[in-house]
Design a protein around this motif. Sequence first.
Motif, short mmCIF file in Angstrom:
data_model
loop_
_atom_site.label_atom_id
_atom_site.label_comp_id
_atom_site.label_asym_id
_atom_site.label_seq_id
_atom_site.Cartn_x
_atom_site.Cartn_y
_atom_site.Cartn_z
N GLY A 3 0.84 -1.50 -0.18
CA GLY A 3 0.41 0.10 0.00
C GLY A 3 0.24 0.75 -0.06
N MET A 4 2.67 1.25 0.06
CA MET A 4 2.90 2.72 -0.16
C MET A 4 3.73 2.54 -1.39
SD MET A 4 2.14 4.01 3.02
CE MET A 4 3.13 5.49 2.13
N ASP A 5 3.89 1.16 -1.91
CA ASP A 5 4.26 1.00 -3.02
C ASP A 5 4.48 2.54 -4.29
OD1 ASP A 5 6.73 -0.15 -1.70
OD2 ASP A 5 5.37 -2.22 -2.91
N LEU A 6 5.49 2.90 -5.09
CA LEU A 6 5.29 3.85 -5.96
C LEU A 6 5.68 3.82 -7.24
CD1 LEU A 6 4.60 7.39 -4.53
CD2 LEU A 6 2.42 6.19 -5.18
N PRO A 7 5.22 4.16 -8.27
CA PRO A 7 6.48 3.62 -9.26
C PRO A 7 7.62 4.74 -9.33
CG PRO A 7 3.98 4.49 -10.47
CD PRO A 7 4.26 4.72 -9.39
N ALA A 8 8.49 3.65 -9.66
CA ALA A 8 10.00 3.95 -9.58
C ALA A 8 10.33 5.00 -10.56
CB ALA A 8 10.99 2.50 -9.98
N VAL A 9 9.10 5.45 -11.20
CA VAL A 9 9.72 6.77 -12.26
C VAL A 9 8.53 7.23 -12.48
CG1 VAL A 9 12.07 5.25 -13.54
CG2 VAL A 9 9.44 5.18 -14.35
N ALA A 10 8.43 8.93 -12.96
CA ALA A 10 7.88 9.16 -12.79
C ALA A 10 6.53 8.68 -14.23
CB ALA A 10 7.45 10.81 -12.63
N PRO A 11 5.43 8.47 -14.56
CA PRO A 11 4.67 8.65 -15.30
C PRO A 11 4.77 9.43 -16.48
CG PRO A 11 3.32 8.04 -14.03
CD PRO A 11 4.27 8.78 -12.94
N VAL A 12 4.80 8.65 -17.96
CA VAL A 12 5.65 10.08 -18.87
C VAL A 12 3.63 10.86 -18.91
CG1 VAL A 12 6.77 8.46 -20.12
CG2 VAL A 12 3.81 8.14 -20.63
N LEU A 203 -0.28 8.56 6.58
CA LEU A 203 -0.46 7.12 4.87
C LEU A 203 -0.31 8.65 3.78
CD1 LEU A 203 -2.43 4.62 5.30
CD2 LEU A 203 -0.19 4.48 4.90
N LEU A 204 -1.76 9.40 4.35
CA LEU A 204 -1.22 10.90 2.82
C LEU A 204 0.29 11.88 2.80
CD1 LEU A 204 -4.63 12.04 3.90
CD2 LEU A 204 -4.01 11.04 1.11
N PHE A 205 0.44 11.48 4.50
CA PHE A 205 2.32 12.89 4.48
C PHE A 205 2.86 11.74 3.48
CE2 PHE A 205 5.80 13.35 6.65
CZ PHE A 205 5.79 14.77 6.16
N SER A 206 3.19 10.35 3.38
CA SER A 206 4.29 9.78 3.29
C SER A 206 4.20 9.84 1.76
CB SER A 206 4.40 8.55 3.52
OG SER A 206 5.00 8.67 5.59
N HIS A 207 2.88 9.76 0.96
CA HIS A 207 2.64 9.05 -0.54
C HIS A 207 2.42 10.78 -1.05
CE1 HIS A 207 0.51 7.84 -3.70
NE2 HIS A 207 -0.70 9.48 -3.87
N PHE A 208 2.96 12.30 -0.33
CA PHE A 208 2.76 13.26 -1.05
C PHE A 208 4.16 13.30 -0.83
CE2 PHE A 208 -1.53 14.27 0.69
CZ PHE A 208 -2.14 14.10 -0.05
N SER A 209 4.74 12.79 0.37
CA SER A 209 6.19 13.09 0.15
C SER A 209 7.19 12.33 -1.02
CB SER A 209 6.99 12.68 1.33
OG SER A 209 6.48 13.79 2.43
N ARG A 210 6.61 11.32 -1.12
CA ARG A 210 7.08 9.75 -2.33
C ARG A 210 7.04 11.39 -3.77
NH1 ARG A 210 7.63 4.66 -1.11
NH2 ARG A 210 8.01 4.01 1.28
N ILE A 211 5.52 11.53 -3.94
CA ILE A 211 4.91 11.89 -4.97
C ILE A 211 5.93 14.04 -5.80
CG2 ILE A 211 3.59 13.75 -5.87
CD1 ILE A 211 1.49 11.43 -5.11
N CYS A 212 6.27 14.29 -4.20
CA CYS A 212 7.12 15.53 -4.74
C CYS A 212 8.84 15.21 -4.96
CB CYS A 212 7.12 16.00 -3.05
SG CYS A 212 5.62 17.46 -2.90
N VAL A 235 -7.22 10.88 -1.12
CA VAL A 235 -6.26 10.93 -2.09
C VAL A 235 -6.11 12.12 -3.21
CG1 VAL A 235 -4.27 10.25 -2.90
CG2 VAL A 235 -5.27 8.74 -1.01
N ARG A 236 -7.49 12.04 -4.03
CA ARG A 236 -7.24 13.00 -5.15
C ARG A 236 -7.58 14.20 -4.91
NH1 ARG A 236 -11.53 10.66 -7.41
NH2 ARG A 236 -13.23 12.02 -6.41
N ASP A 237 -8.43 14.65 -3.48
CA ASP A 237 -8.55 16.37 -3.06
C ASP A 237 -6.70 16.84 -2.71
OD1 ASP A 237 -11.38 15.75 -3.35
OD2 ASP A 237 -11.85 16.41 -1.46
N GLY A 238 -6.23 15.53 -2.26
CA GLY A 238 -4.53 16.47 -1.42
C GLY A 238 -4.08 16.31 -2.53
N LEU A 239 -4.93 15.69 -3.93
CA LEU A 239 -3.31 15.80 -4.73
C LEU A 239 -3.64 16.66 -5.58
CD1 LEU A 239 -2.97 12.05 -6.07
CD2 LEU A 239 -1.61 12.92 -4.88
N SER A 240 -4.63 17.38 -5.39
CA SER A 240 -5.50 18.06 -6.60
C SER A 240 -4.59 19.30 -5.36
CB SER A 240 -6.67 18.53 -6.74
OG SER A 240 -6.64 16.97 -6.57
N ILE A 241 -5.13 20.29 -4.25
CA ILE A 241 -4.43 20.97 -3.72
C ILE A 241 -2.45 20.28 -3.57
CG2 ILE A 241 -3.88 21.14 -0.98
CD1 ILE A 241 -6.26 20.98 -0.38
#
Length: 587
Positions: A3-12, A203-212, A235-241
Amino acid sequence: MLGMDLPAVAPVATAGGAYRVLARKYRPQKFSELIGQDAMVQTLANAIRRDRLAHAFLMTGVRGVGKTSTARLIAKGLNCIGADGQGGPTIDPCGQCDPCVAIAEGRHIDVIEMDAASHTGVDDVREIIEAVRYAAVSARYKIYIIDEVHMLSKNAFNALLKTLEEPPAHVKFLFATTEVNKVPVTVLSRCQRFDLRRITPDLLFSHFSRICGLEGVEAEDGALWMIARAAEGSVRDGLSILDQAIAHADLDGEGVVAAAQVQDMLGLSDGGATRELFGLLLEGKSGPVIDAVRDQHERGVEPLSIVRGLMALAHGIALTRVARGEDPAETPENREAMGRWAQAMGMARIQRLWQLLLKAHEEVARAGDPLEALEMALLRIVHASTLPDPDELARLLAGQGGVMAGNGSGTAPGMPTAPGGAGAAAMTTPPSRQDNVVPLDQPRAASAVSPVPDMRPDPGNWTLEGLAGELSNSGQLMLGSLLRREGRVVSITPGVLTLSRQSRLTDGDAADFARALTATLQSPWVVELSDADGAPTLAEQAAASNAAAEEELRAHPLVAAVIRTFPDAELIRRGGEERGIARDARS
């Protein structure tokens, strides 16, 4: 960790280099990328592994927690054939085979997505019923994803029931809704339901940190915590913010998502200003409270946001008081202040403050002028902060002492303090029983209407209350009550009761009394009416006794102090007796 893994590289990016918002760019492409839904993922994994897949799934939850994304992932997992083309249903779709790629791009012919908000009628459902008879063209399963399924009409639901209960083996239905209570129970009973949970702030904090990190954006922890709390589990609201915060930071030229910028962007109240305002409320300083509120309002903070900030502090203090541990989302300054206030405030005072703030939030939200409503609500809180807590007041009235809220002493405002300073407990010793005062911890003396004795007195010793009691005990309740209310005794002799005509009794009432007394006492009785003055009625005697007891109670120093503190207080009769507890009906 699941539940915490993200793609290794940013999607195209999309074709042509068009920008994709973060909510679309980082939409989960496999179950391991879903955050906060581990229970659902585990259930689906076990069902696929044991070949126990239901024919219909219903995903429900608030917006932005992954309902539609989960439906698409289930569609990919059921139709994935693996990179070598030999795979079967799996919880980890490869993302490389033709079905996975086509489903991810929304162009697979056997995975049909329908928005029930714009396809609500029977005709739309009839198309589905007709199409399910045909096998999938190229996939293992033909899958129907119906988003916001609660928007279907009643007739459309009814038309779908039979197909939903016994669909062909090659068909799967995936429903998503934010309002599961609007889905008929006949539909719910035919689906395997998954309630997707709100995502926790950590969880949102960790998710946003990885995306940043993937986006190459530097962000302060305080800013990400603000965004995580503002997302309210979505998650969608947080990513929009976060998208907006990144753009706001770029405009500043430094490229850093700062906490102060996010605070201004969201219109949140400043943490330091909120703590200062909270402290002024507790100290009961009305003028500085108004100045602090107007200062925040001039800096662009909405009144409702000010109330929410105060409520968050009160909630944090309550949790600190019950030893719930430190909230990582809170700043060190907030944690230190909440710990200090939690030690100084009792739970009763915290709860009273919370109720007042909750009322303030309701008033500000619906007021025509929110600022005026906020100022009036906070002035009410200032006034309440100087009042003693009910438990402390009760202890004082019981003679046990205690520190009262407001002035920090053991006395109510206006009461003298005990020797030893303002912090000393006042009146810790109960009043002397030698005083001519009714003790507060004892019921007052019995009223003039004494209990009926177990044994009847001698014929010459009857009293009016005794006769009225005999009538009531024998079932003559109305006559007994009438005798208590209107009977003015002139004389009582054996077998003869003389009453005054000054009351509203009639000759007929006298005759009724005589017959009832004769039958009850089994001896002849005569009831006469005389023009002479009689003694006060039993009701008048009881009223006079109660009034005297109340005056005696009001003269007690502690009760007098309470009445001075609560001008609108009144003595409450409990069980027929005043207990000496003064309560303000409007507090």
